[in-house]
Design a protein around this motif. Structure first.
Motif, mmCIF file in Angstrom:
data_model
loop_
_atom_site.group_PDB
_atom_site.id
_atom_site.type_symbol
_atom_site.label_atom_id
_atom_site.label_comp_id
_atom_site.label_asym_id
_atom_site.label_seq_id
_atom_site.Cartn_x
_atom_site.Cartn_y
_atom_site.Cartn_z
ATOM 1 N N ILE A 30 79.823 45.663 -63.007
ATOM 2 C CA ILE A 30 79.417 46.869 -63.098
ATOM 3 C C ILE A 30 80.331 48.013 -63.521
ATOM 4 N N GLY A 31 80.027 48.558 -64.726
ATOM 5 C CA GLY A 31 80.974 49.606 -65.235
ATOM 6 C C GLY A 31 82.033 49.074 -66.022
ATOM 7 N N ILE A 32 82.126 47.736 -66.179
ATOM 8 C CA ILE A 32 83.328 47.409 -67.020
ATOM 9 C C ILE A 32 83.420 48.064 -68.440
ATOM 10 N N SER A 33 82.478 47.949 -69.289
ATOM 11 C CA SER A 33 82.397 48.201 -70.611
ATOM 12 C C SER A 33 80.888 48.667 -70.811
ATOM 13 N N LYS A 34 80.680 49.437 -72.136
ATOM 14 C CA LYS A 34 79.646 49.775 -72.723
ATOM 15 C C LYS A 34 78.943 48.262 -73.240
ATOM 16 N N GLU A 35 79.727 47.301 -73.582
ATOM 17 C CA GLU A 35 79.203 46.132 -74.224
ATOM 18 C C GLU A 35 78.471 45.357 -73.020
ATOM 19 N N ALA A 36 79.233 45.383 -71.849
ATOM 20 C CA ALA A 36 78.820 44.589 -70.697
ATOM 21 C C ALA A 36 77.473 45.272 -70.112
ATOM 22 N N LEU A 37 77.138 46.365 -70.229
ATOM 23 C CA LEU A 37 75.946 47.266 -69.928
ATOM 24 C C LEU A 37 74.874 46.650 -70.965
ATOM 25 N N ILE A 38 75.328 46.784 -72.187
ATOM 26 C CA ILE A 38 74.248 46.531 -73.132
ATOM 27 C C ILE A 38 73.709 44.943 -72.851
ATOM 28 N N GLY A 39 74.864 43.901 -72.641
ATOM 29 C CA GLY A 39 74.556 42.515 -72.415
ATOM 30 C C GLY A 39 73.575 42.492 -71.015
ATOM 31 N N ASP A 40 73.932 43.336 -70.120
ATOM 32 C CA ASP A 40 73.142 43.120 -68.951
ATOM 33 C C ASP A 40 71.795 43.680 -69.022
ATOM 34 N N GLY A 41 71.663 44.723 -69.867
ATOM 35 C CA GLY A 41 70.199 45.206 -70.529
ATOM 36 C C GLY A 41 69.485 44.239 -70.980
ATOM 37 N N LEU A 42 70.191 43.569 -72.096
ATOM 38 C CA LEU A 42 69.393 42.470 -72.924
ATOM 39 C C LEU A 42 68.764 41.460 -71.595
ATOM 40 N N SER A 43 69.915 40.929 -70.909
ATOM 41 C CA SER A 43 69.296 39.902 -69.901
ATOM 42 C C SER A 43 68.299 40.153 -69.112
ATOM 43 N N LEU A 44 68.308 41.488 -68.624
ATOM 44 C CA LEU A 44 67.225 42.098 -67.716
ATOM 45 C C LEU A 44 65.796 41.979 -68.562
ATOM 46 N N ILE A 45 65.794 42.430 -69.743
ATOM 47 C CA ILE A 45 64.587 42.267 -70.659
ATOM 48 C C ILE A 45 64.070 40.849 -70.664
#
Length: 299
Positions: free
Chosen positions: A146-161
């Motif tokens: 959580i909060g590591i980077s913008k890229e990690a958050l993008i990846g987490d969002g894609l995984s959630l979808i």
């Protein structure tokens, strides 16, 4: 891919474990390759169709008793599967195996809600407790990302979808599982899902053929291991144990994927991931213990 009915009815949870282990390997394989994930996903599905076809008697296709509503559900399931692979496989480009896989653990929550509205299935308090324990473990596993980077958050969002789409895919499969053989169903949804990814690849001008022999081997292994021994078995089990139980089993996928990522990719296991993994396994263990008791009484 054909299983004897007696084997399926006697050992559904063994089959579920085999399928979970198989799909856990897919995230590791994707990390090893530089091929566009949508291309790998497309060939993963199309090659699976080619492998399955020789094992299906043509009379099974001709004898299908399906109305327009049933076929629309099958088409939707294929679309959901294709979109799931599209979003989830792409998430691995941006985030770690652990974080992406853990978000897949939300499947039981979505499937349980969907099962209530679609099939009037109600979960008892013990089932909810087991699910909450397993999900809490998944949150602990993902905490480090959580909060590591913008890229990690993008990846987490894609995984959630992708998780939302695969949950819808499992529910659609349960809806038609009593009207269509699981192997026939797999062929249709894999083909439709592959078409979804083909359209995406053509739209983005990705090469479809210019890959070396190692990449084609990679496509073949993706088809055999996580798709046929993973997704196909999931489809097979929808009729006997239902979408909710299958999705709860998939909670174990992040734990296995993290262990494999540690052994094969050198990704470190944090204290949060270790404690979360133990909590997840505890919740799953309690859930399947209760289910196995109920299953043995019924059989």
């Amino acid at each position: 891919m054909k299983f004897k009915k007696s084997s399926l009815t006697s050992h559904p949870f063994i089959l579920l474990f085999i399928s979970i282990l198989s799909v856990s390997i897919s995230s590791i394989m994707i990390k090893f390759s530089d091929t566009p994930t949508s291309v790998a996903g497309m060939y993963r599905l199309f090659i699976s169709v080619i492998i399955l076809l020789p094992f299906i008697p043509w009379k099974m296709f001709r004898s299908l008793d399906m109305n327009k509503k049933d076929w629309s559900i099958v088409i939707l399931a294929g679309l959901f599967l294709g979109l799931h692979f599209l979003f989830w496989m792409e998430s691995l480009v941006y985030t770690s195996v652990a974080s992406s896989m853990v978000l897949l653990s939300l499947q039981p929550l979505f499937v349980m809600i969907g099962s209530y509205f679609l099939f009037k299935e109600q979960a008892n308090l013990f089932t909810v407790f087991c699910l909450v324990a397993a999900l809490f473990g998944s949150i602990l596993i993902a905490w480090g990302d959580i909060g590591i980077s913008k890229e990690a958050l993008i990846g987490d969002g894609l995984s959630l979808i992708g998780t939302i789409f695969v949950s819808a895919y499992l529910l659609a499969g349960q809806k038609v599982s009593r009207k269509m053989d699981a192997n026939v169903y797999s062929i249709f949804v894999f083909f439709i899902g592959g078409i979804v990814m083909l359209i995406y690849n053509l739209f983005n001008n990705y090469s479809l053929v210019e890959y070396n022999s190692s990449e084609w081997t990679y496509f073949l292994l993706l088809a055999i291991i996580p798709t046929i021994f993973g997704q196909c078995i999931f489809n097979l089990l929808l009729k006997s144990i239902g979408a909710t139980t299958v999705s709860v089993g998939i909670i174990g996928e992040p734990v296995l994927a993290i262990i494999l990522a540690y052994l094969l990719l050198g990704e470190k296991i944090s204290l949060f991931q270790f404690l979360g993994g133990m909590m997840t396994l505890f919740g799953m263990g309690m859930y399947f213990w209760s289910k196995s008791l109920k299953y043995n009484v019924q059989n």
